[in-house]
Design a protein around this motif. Structure first.
Motif, short mmCIF file in Angstrom:
data_model
loop_
_atom_site.label_atom_id
_atom_site.label_comp_id
_atom_site.label_asym_id
_atom_site.label_seq_id
_atom_site.Cartn_x
_atom_site.Cartn_y
_atom_site.Cartn_z
N TRP A 29 0.85 -1.20 0.00
CA TRP A 29 0.00 0.00 0.00
C TRP A 29 0.88 1.24 0.00
N GLY A 33 1.49 4.42 -3.12
CA GLY A 33 1.35 5.87 -2.95
C GLY A 33 2.36 6.67 -3.75
N ARG A 70 1.13 12.31 3.00
CA ARG A 70 0.10 11.37 2.57
C ARG A 70 0.24 10.03 3.31
N GLN A 71 1.49 9.56 3.45
CA GLN A 71 1.70 8.30 4.13
C GLN A 71 1.28 8.37 5.59
N VAL A 74 -2.93 8.55 5.86
CA VAL A 74 -3.82 7.63 5.13
C VAL A 74 -4.97 7.21 6.05
N TRP A 76 -8.69 4.81 6.06
CA TRP A 76 -9.56 3.88 5.32
C TRP A 76 -10.72 3.42 6.19
N HIS A 108 -5.67 2.55 12.97
CA HIS A 108 -5.03 3.52 12.07
C HIS A 108 -3.67 3.96 12.62
N ARG A 112 0.45 3.14 11.17
CA ARG A 112 1.47 4.14 10.84
C ARG A 112 2.85 3.66 11.30
#
Lengths: 262, 262
Positions: A29, A33, A70-71, A74, A76, A108, A112
């Motif tokens: 994933w 990116g 962005r990383q 993220v 979802w 989440h 990370r």
């Protein structure tokens, strides 16, 4: 208070162990990116023409910072939440004396951590390939970056979690988020820094939540001045708006929830 | 051959009929396709409003590249996504057994079983962009048709790459998301290959042949045909090679399929 800290620590530990199990998937994933790096190429080449007022190296740093942001931001949650509602597993979560959102938030946050080694490797690789772009940001800029990234993650999580509430009424909540993602893709600074946007559009966008999710943190890491007295109120206002909406949808949704399949 | 054509008609009519139950999806697909086309055009305009021409191409010429890109996206949404991304499920649940037992070529079945009608808006949007570009460039409709062989070669290449990655899941179930990595790299096809720096051009020609997917067909559309025959031959050579490779690889991979849960 102590109980909460312990709960959170346990959740983070459990989800971190869980995420480590899926490391290969997470790395893929992270590799998916690459979009900012593709645009970096086009913009570096375009900057050589001197039309944009930014040096090529500056574009390279900008898009690298966009990749990092962005990383780190993220989200979802809508896919996870949709599944728990559709399969009825939400019922079990509701029975536990822990807020449901804590579970998603922990997954989440711990993800990370599992992603970090890959990000470091990619950072090294990038600067080896393009050493001219290397720079060591001022500690103050790193601090503002970290604050802004945390806010960006919070805002993005809150907005997507609010949209997830639609799963109580429809089976296609995730496709609503896809529209939001389209706007995010083109307006948040992912495809280009807002500095090259038309002036009027840029001023309008600064009133929307989008630039604060990518552009502002990325610029902060590059050492740009952060207009805090605009950034903080706008984020706070949108945060309040979505939090209110979330509370309303959550209470109404729970009344509507039938625990299908459980 | 005739039997396979009849099968194909049956496959596709049943899968379209099945999807017709969710007619609201059409509206969602239409809106999302409009949104991404608008975003793509906006992204291009950021270069041209400052007076920078991507690799020396005019704005309508760059739009032609975007048009080919959208067409290929429609193809992957119609066939690659719904079929190849399911290989992993067949492996994980052992349902690949049932496919292998059928008196049909298993690669045929697994690649073409489902046709998603929700790719239609993307196909329309791609054609519209291409038609707008040819009209702006005062090119004839025939030049658009002339690009068909190049687009077909692009489709073969895309299929070969996607199929190769998707069948890796016979060994590694956990990397089910590897096709998303491919897809994110393919985003580079939004711009003419000449708009990238040398290292990117090399990568997107020899490692991941994005140049053959969008730039080569677009060159035919806009009439930049210098050296075009050579690249067309290369595109077809590569496409056929990848297709033959995918046949061989599938047979090789099946040797390692151990049929889970049966």
């Amino acid at each position: 208070m102590k109980r909460w800290i312990r709960t959170l620590r346990t959740f983070l530990g459990v989800y971190y162990a869980y995420m480590l199990e899926y490391r290969s998937e997470i790395y893929l994933w992270a590799l998916a990116g690459v979009f900012p790096f593709i645009l970096m190429g086009v913009w570096i080449r375009a900057a050589e023409s001197g039309h944009f007022g930014w040096e090529p190296v500056r574009f390279a740093r900008y898009f690298f910072a966009v990749y990092l942001t962005r990383q780190l931001t993220v989200v979802w949650v809508i896919y996870e939440f949709e599944e728990t509602v559709l399969k009825g597993t939400l019922s079990f979560y509701l029975l536990q004396p822990v807020p449901v959102v804590l579970r998603f938030l922990s997954s989440h946050l711990s993800e990370r951590l599992a992603r970090l080694p890959f990000m470091l490797a990619l950072t090294l690789f990038f600067f080896l390939l393009y050493p001219r772009a290397f720079w060591i940001p001022d500690p103050r800029h790193i601090l503002s970056f970290l604050i802004l990234v945390t806010l960006a993650f919070g805002l993005r999580f809150l907005i997507q979690y609010t949209l997830s509430m639609l799963a109580f009424w429809t089976e296609r909540a995730a496709s609503v988020d896809e529209f939001f993602f389209l706007a995010y893709l083109f307006l948040s600074g992912m495809i280009a820094p807002l500095d090259v946007f038309p002036e009027g559009l840029r001023r309008f966008l600064m009133w929307t939540p989008f630039p604060y999710m990518l552009y502002t943190p990325a610029r902060a890491l590059m050492g740009g001045t952060v207009p805090w007295n605009q950034v903080l109120p706008v984020i706070a206002l949108w945060g309040l708006f979505f939090w209110g909406l979330y509370r309303i949808l959550w209470t109404r949704g729970l009344r509507h929830y039938s625990g299908m399949g459980a | 051959m005739k039997r396979y054509l009849r099968l194909l008609a049956l496959f596709w009519s049943t899968s379209v009929a099945q999807e017709m139950e969710y007619r609201l999806n059409f509206l969602l697909a239409l809106l999302s396709s409009l949104g991404s086309a608008a975003g793509g055009l906006f992204g291009l305009s950021l270069f041209y409003r400052a007076g920078h021409a991507l690799s020396g191409w005019t704005y309508p010429e760059a739009v032609a590249v975007l048009g080919v890109f959208t067409l290929l996206q429609a193809f992957s949404r119609a066939l690659l996504f719904p079929n190849l991304n399911r290989i992993v499920d067949h492996v994980q649940y052992g349902t690949l057994d049932f496919i292998l037992l059928k008196p049909v070529d298993s690669q045929f079945w697994i690649s073409l079983r489902i046709l998603s009608p929700w790719a239609l808006p993307d196909a329309l949007m791609g054609s519209l962009l291409l038609m707008w570009a040819t009209w702006q460039l005062k090119r004839s409709f025939l030049s658009l048709m002339g690009a068909l062989p190049a687009i077909l070669a692009g489709i073969l290449i895309l299929y070969g790459l996607w199929f190769f990655l998707a069948s890796l899941t016979i060994w590694f179930v956990k990397i089910y998301n590897v096709t998303y990595v491919l897809q994110s790299f393919l985003e580079a096809g939004r711009f003419p290959i000449g708009a990238y720096p040398a290292l990117f051009r090399w990568f997107f020609t020899f490692v991941l042949p994005v140049a053959f997917l969008t730039t080569v067909p677009a060159r035919q559309v806009v009439g930049r045909t210098a050296g075009h025959v050579g690249s067309l031959v290369m595109a077809w050579g590569l496409g056929l090679l990848l297709f033959a490779g995918s046949r061989m690889f599938w047979r090789f991979a099946l040797r390692f399929y151990t049929s889970a849960s049966s």
